[in-house]
Design an enzyme around this catalytic site. Structure first.
Site, mmCIF file in Angstrom:
data_model
loop_
_atom_site.group_PDB
_atom_site.id
_atom_site.type_symbol
_atom_site.label_atom_id
_atom_site.label_comp_id
_atom_site.label_asym_id
_atom_site.label_seq_id
_atom_site.Cartn_x
_atom_site.Cartn_y
_atom_site.Cartn_z
ATOM 1 C CE1 TYR A 468 38.362 32.526 48.443
ATOM 2 C CE2 TYR A 468 38.204 33.068 46.218
ATOM 3 C CZ TYR A 468 38.786 32.474 47.440
ATOM 4 O OH TYR A 468 39.834 31.302 47.194
ATOM 5 C CG HIS A 469 31.208 35.330 44.848
ATOM 6 N ND1 HIS A 469 31.194 34.621 43.815
ATOM 7 C CD2 HIS A 469 32.332 35.871 44.669
ATOM 8 C CE1 HIS A 469 32.012 34.715 42.952
ATOM 9 N NE2 HIS A 469 32.853 35.723 43.514
ATOM 10 N N PRO A 470 29.910 36.230 49.565
ATOM 11 C CG PRO A 470 31.018 36.828 51.462
ATOM 12 C CD PRO A 470 31.290 36.323 50.319
#
Length: 530
Positions: A468-470
């Site tokens: 969940y870290h784009p």
């Protein structure tokens, strides 16, 4: 209505930005496509997986991933006040000194003086200004902010055991904090909780300001395009309550996130010319870097059965009742309670940033929590944080309602696969080391039958998911491919800025939410300074 600033997106960067502009005396219109955050599953930290694929989630999916058996990975992103800070695991970790002192242009080319203003010494005061730390103040920690961060009231015995076992196997220190500029070590994670309740960016920074006459927050407001006068952005067009509305403002700041900020830029004519022309969009500003440079952290589940009760043992109704009455119990956990940073891939010097981060949870956590298994478990998730693969966000069509094409190109660089492969093997060693070994009664996933590199690589290809870290799709820098400059202004325009994780030229080697909030604070300082 003609506010001083229009902010698109009420996520981590947007909420901090709005609060800082209000504190400076400005008027702010904040547009959020999602709704309000008044739901118990948002407030209860461990309930975050139950928010996935609900009305609080954009529910994106990637393009088929060549190196992950053609899978289309699910990407949750917050569609609610607070953005993804309202649906995440509330892990609070800053970027490291190495991250910021090593930031360079999107191509990895460090130009003379580019790092000025974004070194560790430059960003640390902004990190400190955000937080109300549950601990002693120091050179790196502060109690003067409004975001409650620090140790949780309680962590599971399995999490404590992991910390000691990981420190021994990985030959790293036991860390009291990952927020002092150095990551290498094993320890319990800090969380943005307050007495067992999530502190999202909205709750921490804006909920107290709703009566402020200089703040207007519109939920259910979907931005359609920017409004232009020549090269100057003078406002936005958005859909609201079934109507199309135009509003002018003194400045416009996109804080819509790594997926939608580049989408909105391209829909408004800022981006790679060939991409825009393909969809019949007028090219106002040729900006080849828009949507490029996409980076993300990839995680692999390695799960073991436990002889001690884990979070899996919690029953829904009793857990909800305990949290509702006491703000304690299983729902006050953030699931990923502990972690470690280490070097896994062969040949990495100890002085380089860690290539792996382990997320430990005293529970069975697989496929974002959608897959369940009877019994008690604990999960070690090796996470690739030194990312070499690069992807892109492109348009599906010129329709603002159509999700863009997300292609992270996971594992397209062989170094990334090698780091994760080494990480899975090390996870097994950690689980076999006392004191965690005392709770380990067998490997559930990938299972003892998977031993060769080929078998473990197949496990990675089948099971890896986003953490969940784009970041990176509107990266800052001085080169032609940079989308924003060092002060976060969109290059080639006037009156337009970006204030979210998309501006990171390189992903931090840790969870990104704290850094997204720091970016919002820095953007406000640039705007106020003029």
């Amino acid at each position: 209505m003609q506010p001083d600033f229009v902010i698109v997106g009420a996520g981590s960067g947007g909420c901090v930005l709005a609060r800082r502009l209000l504190d400076a005396g400005a008027s702010v219109l904040l547009l959020e496509a999602g709704g309000h955050d008044n739901h118990p599953f948002i407030r209860a930290p461990a309930a975050f997986p139950r928010l996935f694929k609900t009305r609080f989630d954009w529910n994106f999916h990637t393009a088929p991933q060549t190196h992950l058996q053609g899978r289309r990975l699910y990407w949750p992103r917050g569609k609610v006040l607070g953005g993804s800070s309202a649906i995440n695991a509330t892990i609070y970790i800053r970027g490291s000194q190495q991250d910021f002192d090593g930031w360079s242009g999107p191509e990895g080319q460090h130009t003379s003086g580019w790092g000025a203003g974004w070194r560790w010494a430059d960003v640390l005061p902004f990190y400190k200004s955000l937080e109300k730390f549950r601990g002693d103040e120091s050179e790196t920690r502060s109690q003067g902010g409004v975001l409650h961060v620090g140790e949780r009231a309680a962590s599971h015995a399995l999490s404590h055991a992991f910390v000691r076992s990981a420190a021994r196997v990985l030959d790293i220190p036991v860390s009291q904090s990952f927020n002092d500029g150095q990551h290498l070590g094993a320890g319990l994670y800090e969380s943005n909780h307050l007495r067992g309740v999530r502190q999202s960016a909205y709750q921490a920074f804006l909920a107290s300001q709703r009566a402020n006459p200089r703040l207007t927050v519109l939920t259910g407001a979907r931005m359609l395009s920017l409004l232009w006068e020549g090269k100057r952005v003078v406002g936005v067009r958005f859909g609201y309550e079934g109507q199309v509305k135009d509003v002018r403002g003194g400045g416009v700041i996109l804080a819509a996130g790594t997926v939608q900020t580049p989408q909105l830029l391209m829909l408004s004519g800022i981006g790679p010319g060939a991409e825009l022309k393909k969809h019949g969009i007028e090219v106002r500003i040729e900006s080849p870097g828009v949507g490029q440079n996409l980076q993300d952290h990839l995680a692999v589940p390695v799960i073991f059965r436990s002889n001690a009760p884990s979070l899996d043992a919690a029953k829904d109704l009793p857990a909800l009742a305990e949290w509702a009455l006491k703000r304690s119990g299983p729902l006050s956990s953030n699931v990923a309670e502990a972690g470690a940073f280490a070097h896994a891939r062969a040949g990495l010097p100890r002085s380089s940033p860690p290539d792996l981060q382990y997320h430990f949870g005293p529970a069975y956590f697989r496929e974002h929590g959608f897959q369940k298994m009877e019994g008690n478990h604990f999960s070690l998730g090796p996470v690739l944080v030194d990312v070499h693969s690069r992807g892109r966000v492109t348009l599906h069509s010129a329709d603002p309602a159509a999700a863009p094409i997300i292609d992270p190109c996971y594992l397209s660089d062989e170094r990334d696969a090698q780091s994760l492969l080494a990480g899975v093997r090390l996870a097994r060693q950690i689980a076999a080391e006392s004191p965690l070994a005392d709770f380990n009664v067998g490997e559930s996933l990938p299972g003892a039958q998977a031993q060769t590199d080929a078998e473990l690589l197949t496990h990675i290809q089948r099971e890896a998911e986003t953490l969940y870290h784009p970041v990176g799709t509107a990266a800052m820098g001085d080169t032609e491919s940079a989308v924003v400059d060092r002060r976060l202004a969109v290059r080639g325009t006037q009156g337009l800025w970006v204030a979210d994780a998309s501006v990171m030229p390189r992903i931090t080697h840790a969870n990104t939410n704290a850094t997204a909030m720091m970016i919002g604070a820095r953007a406000a300082a640039f705007l106020v300074e003029g």
